[in-house]
Scaffold this motif. Sequence first.
Motif, PDB file in Angstrom:
ATOM      1  N   GLU A  65      -8.215  42.028  73.881  1.00 38.11           N
ATOM      2  CA  GLU A  65      -9.541  42.070  74.510  1.00 38.11           C
ATOM      3  C   GLU A  65     -10.639  41.539  73.601  1.00 38.11           C
ATOM      4  OE1 GLU A  65     -11.075  45.590  76.479  1.00 38.11           O
ATOM      5  OE2 GLU A  65      -9.026  45.977  77.149  1.00 38.11           O
ATOM      6  N   ALA A  66     -11.641  40.950  74.225  1.00 36.48           N
ATOM      7  CA  ALA A  66     -12.775  40.431  73.459  1.00 36.48           C
ATOM      8  C   ALA A  66     -13.587  41.601  72.913  1.00 36.48           C
ATOM      9  CB  ALA A  66     -13.647  39.577  74.369  1.00 36.48           C
ATOM     10  N   THR A  67     -14.163  41.410  71.734  1.00 33.33           N
ATOM     11  CA  THR A  67     -15.046  42.435  71.186  1.00 33.33           C
ATOM     12  C   THR A  67     -16.379  42.372  71.943  1.00 33.33           C
ATOM     13  OG1 THR A  67     -15.953  40.882  69.591  1.00 33.33           O
ATOM     14  CG2 THR A  67     -14.054  42.197  68.882  1.00 33.33           C
ATOM     15  N   GLU A  68     -17.173  43.402  71.747  1.00 32.28           N
ATOM     16  CA  GLU A  68     -18.470  43.434  72.425  1.00 32.28           C
ATOM     17  C   GLU A  68     -19.340  42.245  72.008  1.00 32.28           C
ATOM     18  OE1 GLU A  68     -21.700  46.869  72.781  1.00 32.28           O
ATOM     19  OE2 GLU A  68     -19.610  47.532  72.805  1.00 32.28           O
ATOM     20  N   MET A  69     -19.217  41.890  70.715  1.00 30.59           N
ATOM     21  CA  MET A  69     -20.013  40.769  70.208  1.00 30.59           C
ATOM     22  C   MET A  69     -19.594  39.460  70.887  1.00 30.59           C
ATOM     23  SD  MET A  69     -20.659  40.197  66.234  1.00 30.59           S
ATOM     24  CE  MET A  69     -21.482  38.755  65.634  1.00 30.59           C
ATOM     25  N   GLU A  70     -18.290  39.304  71.062  1.00 30.39           N
ATOM     26  CA  GLU A  70     -17.818  38.092  71.741  1.00 30.39           C
ATOM     27  C   GLU A  70     -18.317  38.072  73.189  1.00 30.39           C
ATOM     28  OE1 GLU A  70     -13.573  37.310  71.569  1.00 30.39           O
ATOM     29  OE2 GLU A  70     -13.739  35.748  73.087  1.00 30.39           O
ATOM     30  N   GLU A  71     -18.253  39.221  73.850  1.00 26.58           N
ATOM     31  CA  GLU A  71     -18.747  39.310  75.236  1.00 26.58           C
ATOM     32  C   GLU A  71     -20.220  38.919  75.302  1.00 26.58           C
ATOM     33  OE1 GLU A  71     -17.006  39.828  77.797  1.00 26.58           O
ATOM     34  OE2 GLU A  71     -15.291  41.122  77.365  1.00 26.58           O
ATOM     35  N   ARG A  85     -13.361  32.775  77.093  1.00 24.16           N
ATOM     36  CA  ARG A  85     -13.231  33.337  75.744  1.00 24.16           C
ATOM     37  C   ARG A  85     -13.820  32.354  74.741  1.00 24.16           C
ATOM     38  NH1 ARG A  85      -9.731  37.769  74.805  1.00 24.16           N
ATOM     39  NH2 ARG A  85     -10.739  37.642  72.781  1.00 24.16           N
ATOM     40  N   GLN A  89     -12.195  32.949  68.310  1.00 28.64           N
ATOM     41  CA  GLN A  89     -11.769  34.342  68.183  1.00 28.64           C
ATOM     42  C   GLN A  89     -10.312  34.533  68.594  1.00 28.64           C
ATOM     43  OE1 GLN A  89     -13.814  36.557  66.668  1.00 28.64           O
ATOM     44  NE2 GLN A  89     -14.999  34.694  66.411  1.00 28.64           N
TER      45      GLN A  89
END
Length: 113
Positions: A65-71, A85, A89
């Motif tokens: 899963e993507a991190t919050e920062m990536e989101e 995505r 990352q």
Amino acid sequence: MTNITVHFVSPDGEKTVTAEASDGDNLLTVAQINDQPLEGTCEGQMACSTCHVIVEAADFAKLPEATEMEEDMLDLAAGARRTSRLACQITLTPELDGLTVHIPAESHNMQGI
Ligand code: FES
């Protein structure tokens, strides 16, 4: 060394570039080696979104899963979709063999014409 195959689909969906990568390779690096138009301006610092790719739905589920920062960065990416995505990352693993990602059409707008 494990070989991992990655497919990059052009924005118009007409051209697919198949690349060979190794376990632990970064998806952005693999894309750039294979002449894909992903700028990756911040070199993986999650401070831009020019490495945005749209992952094939079936493959998206295999990714961590993507991190919050990536989101948060993806929220700013032009043309982001549910399966978007940041390529910087994504670390390739044997489970991701056959991964298919689409280059967003908007990536061309970032080239600073
Ligand atoms: Fe900037 Fe991925 S290279 S967020």
